[in-house]
Each structure stands twice: as C-alpha cells, then as structure tokens.
Scaffold this active site. Structure first.
Site, mmCIF file in Angstrom:
data_model
loop_
_atom_site.group_PDB
_atom_site.id
_atom_site.type_symbol
_atom_site.label_atom_id
_atom_site.label_comp_id
_atom_site.label_asym_id
_atom_site.label_seq_id
_atom_site.Cartn_x
_atom_site.Cartn_y
_atom_site.Cartn_z
ATOM 1 N NE ARG A 83 -10.021 -11.761 -3.850
ATOM 2 C CZ ARG A 83 -9.024 -10.966 -4.628
ATOM 3 N NH1 ARG A 83 -9.539 -9.668 -4.789
ATOM 4 N NH2 ARG A 83 -7.980 -11.401 -4.533
ATOM 5 C CE1 TYR A 134 -7.789 -19.940 -7.395
ATOM 6 C CE2 TYR A 134 -7.221 -18.326 -5.847
ATOM 7 C CZ TYR A 134 -6.917 -19.378 -6.414
ATOM 8 O OH TYR A 134 -5.527 -19.698 -6.415
ATOM 9 N NE ARG A 178 -2.039 -13.661 -9.913
ATOM 10 C CZ ARG A 178 -2.591 -14.311 -9.114
ATOM 11 N NH1 ARG A 178 -2.619 -13.641 -8.054
ATOM 12 N NH2 ARG A 178 -2.812 -15.315 -9.069
ATOM 13 C CB SER A 221 2.130 -9.773 -14.779
ATOM 14 O OG SER A 221 0.760 -9.919 -14.107
ATOM 15 N N GLY A 257 -3.712 2.491 -2.854
ATOM 16 C CA GLY A 257 -2.336 1.763 -2.830
ATOM 17 C C GLY A 257 -1.697 1.427 -1.736
ATOM 18 C CD GLN A 290 -4.242 -2.163 -2.464
ATOM 19 O OE1 GLN A 290 -4.077 -0.759 -2.197
ATOM 20 N NE2 GLN A 290 -4.820 -2.331 -3.817
ATOM 21 N NE ARG A 323 -3.225 -8.964 -2.311
ATOM 22 C CZ ARG A 323 -3.984 -8.087 -1.919
ATOM 23 N NH1 ARG A 323 -3.949 -7.598 -0.737
ATOM 24 N NH2 ARG A 323 -5.391 -8.248 -2.331
HETATM 25 N N1 UDP Z 1 -3.719 -4.143 -8.110
HETATM 26 C C1 UDP Z 1 -3.280 -2.985 -8.470
HETATM 27 N N2 UDP Z 1 -3.102 -2.840 -9.925
HETATM 28 C C2 UDP Z 1 -3.276 -3.713 -10.879
HETATM 29 C C3 UDP Z 1 -3.380 -4.921 -10.526
HETATM 30 C C4 UDP Z 1 -3.632 -5.112 -9.082
HETATM 31 O O1 UDP Z 1 -3.187 -2.088 -7.688
HETATM 32 O O2 UDP Z 1 -2.948 -3.485 -11.804
HETATM 33 C C5 UDP Z 1 -3.922 -4.571 -6.648
HETATM 34 C C6 UDP Z 1 -5.028 -5.360 -6.527
HETATM 35 O O3 UDP Z 1 -6.069 -4.493 -6.139
HETATM 36 C C7 UDP Z 1 -4.642 -6.051 -4.921
HETATM 37 C C8 UDP Z 1 -3.234 -6.081 -5.210
HETATM 38 O O4 UDP Z 1 -2.834 -5.468 -6.331
HETATM 39 O O5 UDP Z 1 -5.004 -5.289 -3.955
HETATM 40 C C9 UDP Z 1 -2.781 -7.633 -5.885
HETATM 41 O O6 UDP Z 1 -3.578 -8.078 -6.861
HETATM 42 P P1 UDP Z 1 -3.336 -9.291 -7.749
HETATM 43 O O7 UDP Z 1 -4.431 -9.450 -8.728
HETATM 44 O O8 UDP Z 1 -1.998 -9.494 -8.176
HETATM 45 O O9 UDP Z 1 -3.389 -10.519 -6.685
HETATM 46 P P2 UDP Z 1 -4.442 -10.876 -5.236
HETATM 47 O O10 UDP Z 1 -3.372 -10.830 -4.048
HETATM 48 O O11 UDP Z 1 -5.596 -9.719 -5.236
HETATM 49 O O12 UDP Z 1 -5.200 -12.259 -5.796
#
Ligand code: UDP
Length: 316
Positions: free
Chosen positions: A145, A148, A189, A192, A210, A212, A214
């Site tokens: 990562r 970025y 994402r 999506s 699952g 974690q 956000r």
């Molecule tokens: N994630 C998930 N399934 C997916 C895509 C993402 O469980 O199909 C999880 C990913 O591991 C992260 C969170 O969802 O913990 C958000 O991921 P995303 O790529 O949307 O954004 P990030 O905040 O990681 O940049």
C-alpha cells in the site's frame, strides 16, 4: 448566459468523486476544466456534462506539466482503490508526487488556490482511534500500500513546503472511504464489490473475518466538504479529515447489502490482504468547527442510491 464566477481546474475530473465535483461547480456557475488520463476513470462519468459550454475536457497525465490559466485547482488525480493503485505502483508514486509538483507549479505561476485530496491512508494501520489530524500515522513504507500512502504523504509535504516557501494558498483534506453512484464497478472496493456481486447473485467476498471496520461517507456529503474547504479563509490550510464518523464492520456492511438487495448467494470468506487497516474512523471535530461541515446522509440511504445506480449500470 451570465458571466462565470471563475475558472476551476479539476484533475481527475472524470473519476468517481471528480465527476460529481465537476457537476456541482458547473451548477454553481463556474467554468470547469476537467483533466484526466482515464487510467481509473471513464468518459461515461462526464458524458452528460459535455454539451455545457462552461465545461472543457483535456486528456492529460498530471505527471507531465500543464499550462492553462485558472483561478482554483482541485487536485484529485491519482488511482485511489487498492487494485488500481497497486497495478502499477511506480506510476502511482509518480502520479502522487510528480503530479503534485506539476500542479503546485501551475498554482504558483497562476496564483491559483490549490486543494489536495489526500487520504485516510496517511494514517496507515492506525494505532490511534478515531483518527484526528494530529496523529502522524503508522504506515509500512515498503508494503504493497506504500506507493499510495507514502505518495500521498509526500504530496502533503510538498503542499506545505510550497505554502511555507512560496506563500501558496493551499488546502489539504484527507478523504475517508467514500461511496455512491459512479463508483467503478470493478475497482475492487468493498461497497462496489458487495453491491455488484449481490446484484449478480454471486456471494459477497468478505476478506478476513469481516471484523475490520471502515466509515463510509456518501459522495454528496463529501462534495459539500470539498467546496466548504475551498471557500474557507486562507489561514485554514488543513490537513482536515473529511468522512462520515459512522463506523461499521465489513460483516455489518455485508449484512446490510444482503438485506437491501435480497440476494440469496451468501458470503464467501477470502484471505485478508497484507497491511489491511484493522480500524478506521475519522475524528471530524476540526471540519465541524473550521468549515461548519458534517455528513448528513445515513449509510442505508446512501446505499439505496448506490444500489439503484449499479442496477441501471448492469442493466445497460
Ligand atoms: N474488502 C472486503 N471485500 C471486498 C473488498 C474489500 O472484505 O470485496 C475489505 C478490505 O479488506 C478492507 C475493507 O473491505 O478491509 C475496505 O476495502 P476497500 O478496498 O473498499 O478500501 P480501503 O479502505 O481498504 O482502501
């Protein structure tokens, strides 16, 4: 036609957030110059704006200098979803760093006010929760990562050095997870992916267990925040967090999408990507105080609009 209020450059203007910003600023009476190289965006996002005489588009990669005359710059250009920014990580760093140098040079020459969309990724896998702007972050500088995260951290450094050294009018905002219509259906994402999978009656892919978290901000709220930041007094440089403090586990998000779409395909558990942040939630007290801004769209309402968008997109 009335006289335009000024000319605004939006780099990354054909992207998910950029296209909403182009639309809003055109509606607000500005001339909008949209610059994009379409690496992770699409012309479809701005097709409905093309017959507006105040709207101009240039295909351009911000890693090369740009010579235009503008009053304000919203510098958004950079692939932002992990699968997009990890596809060509060297180019991601170049876009974040060289792109910012070029746009700051343009701002210096034209005396334009310039706003950078930085990211919550500058906090890395945060050891402090929720994240406030004075937290310096916990970023792995050599991980997948890093292109970025470190690219955006360097972009912030450049903005503040141009401000101190050349007296540029700068604005730095750190965007937390944002969702809504015009997200790329294959950007990987979580919002999506979940919706696209659910509508195709495929299992929702949850990475790890699952648990974690956000915090998801609806795009219209975010656009309000960007505009409020640009309009704020010059001494408000940021960095300022923009995001929705409502925090959800990824499992909770999956349940909500399953309930909303009525899919029966269930959940497929996949490995957690390396360096995936465990928790993320913005402290937005600074934005509330300095900008009088806070999000108003609840997750359920924003998800409904996003599901509607993807239904139409997939049907087409
Ligand atoms: N994630 C998930 N399934 C997916 C895509 C993402 O469980 O199909 C999880 C990913 O591991 C992260 C969170 O969802 O913990 C958000 O991921 P995303 O790529 O949307 O954004 P990030 O905040 O990681 O940049």
């Amino acid at each position: 036609m009335s006289i335009a209020k000024g000319r605004i450059l939006i780099t990354g203007g054909a992207g998910f957030i950029g296209s909403h910003l182009c639309e809003r600023l055109l509606n607000d009476g500005y001339d909008v110059l949209c610059v994009d190289n379409y690496y992770s965006s699409t012309k479809d996002n701005i097709a409905h704006l093309l017959d507006n005489p105040r709207f101009e588009v240039i295909r351009h990669d911000v890693t090369f200098p740009l010579y235009v005359e503008v009053d304000q710059i919203y510098h958004l250009a950079c692939p932002a979803s992990p699968i997009h920014y990890q596809r060509d990580p060297v180019q991601t760093t170049k876009t974040a760093v060289h792109g910012s140098i070029n746009m700051l040079g343009l701002a210096k020459r034209t005396k334009a006010k310039i706003l950078l969309t930085s990211t919550s990724e500058v906090y890395g896998d945060p050891a402090v929760h929720p994240q406030s702007e004075d937290y310096w972050g916990n970023v792995n500088p050599i991980g997948p990562r890093a292109c970025y995260d470190e690219g955006k951290r360097c972009a912030e450094t450049l903005f503040f050095d141009y401000h101190r050294q050349h007296d540029l009018k700068i604005k730095v905002v750190r965007l937390f997870n944002t969702y809504g219509p015009r997200m790329h259906p294959h950007d990987g994402r979580v919002v999506s992916n979940f919706i696209v999978h659910a509508l195709a009656n495929k299992p929702l892919t949850v990475y790890g267990h699952g648990d974690q978290t956000r915090s998801f901000c609806y795009v219209d709220d975010l656009i309000d925040g960007l505009i409020a930041m640009m309009a704020s007094p010059d001494d408000i440089t940021g960095p300022i967090n923009l995001g929705n403090p409502g925090e959800f586990t990824i499992a909770e998000l999956a349940d909500q999408v399953i309930e909303m779409t009525g899919t029966s395909a269930g959940i497929e558990y996949l490995p957690l990507p390396q360096d995936d942040p465990v928790r993320r939630r913005p402290d937005i007290s600074h934005a509330k105080k300095a900008l009088g801004w806070e999000p108003t769209v609840p997750l359920e309402q924003g998800l409904e609009k996003t599901v509607h968008f993807f239904k139409n997109l997939l049907a087409a």
